[in-house]
Design a protein around this motif. Structure first.
Motif: not given
Ligand SMILES: [Zn+2]
Length: 206
Positions: A149-154, A162-164, A185-190, A196-198
């Motif tokens: 449910t990451c809001a940074i990249c919503h 991109i969820c720096y 390291r962000e491996t997955h991003c919505l 999900y963001c991982r």
């Molecule tokens: Zn995100």
């Protein structure tokens, strides 16, 4: 309409983000990005520290985008610094919620310490806002923090993660727990179509 499209960010989290951004960017920088992201109502007027709904997740994502754009090539580093400040804010203002009040981790193995603080972060978010879906993954020898449910990249789209701001918060949390600088390291991003963001905890930086 899915739950994801309805997502809201609560007052305390917006307050945390704005306070951290103000620390890192100063008033002028923060006010500029609040204007460009349509959040000028927060200029000199941060939301109160409570669990009431504050803004849409997409607006929070806009704010992140605005900060990245404002600093150009320095934007990613700036967002990571704001993320670090945000974890420090959590230690200061929400130590009970984060589960760190009076806790001594010294005797635990390093992996247990990292798990402890990442679980604390996920639980604190979920306790504050039942819409949040976040968990810790232990597969193989790597630990990872995941939020669906990451809001940074919503509602944003990108070829690369991109969820720096989140990377900064997790890096600071792991640093708090271990005293070491781990690679996060962000491996997955919505934003790139993942579920999900991982954020994977890698090796200690040389
Ligand atoms: Zn995100």
């Amino acid at each position: 309409m899915t739950a994801r499209e309805d997502a809201t960010i609560i007052n305390s989290l917006v307050r945390q983000a704005l306070t951290s951004a103000q620390e890192v960017m100063g008033d002028n920088g923060l006010n500029a990005v609040l204007r460009t992201s349509g959040l000028e109502r927060f200029i000199g007027n941060f939301p109160p520290n409570n669990l009431e709904p504050s803004i849409q997740a997409s607006q929070y994502a806009h704010l992140n985008q605005a900060i990245e754009d404002f600093y150009g090539r320095g934007g990613k580093g700036m967002l990571r610094r704001i993320g670090k400040a945000s974890f420090q804010y959590g230690l200061r203002e929400q130590s009970a919620l984060l589960g760190v009040a009076g806790v001594a981790l010294k005797l635990l193995p390093e992996r247990q310490r990292i798990k402890f603080i990442l679980n604390g972060m996920a639980d604190a978010l979920k306790k504050s806002n039942p819409e949040v879906n976040a968990w810790i993954e232990e597969s193989g020898d790597r630990l990872a923090y995941i939020e669906a449910t990451c809001a940074i990249c919503h509602s944003r789209h990108s070829e690369t993660p991109i969820c720096y701001l989140y990377i900064g918060s997790i890096a600071e949390a792991v640093h708090w727990a271990t005293g070491k600088e781990y690679e996060i390291r962000e491996t997955h991003c919505l934003a790139k179509g993942d579920e999900y963001c991982r954020f994977e905890v890698g090796d200690v930086k040389a």
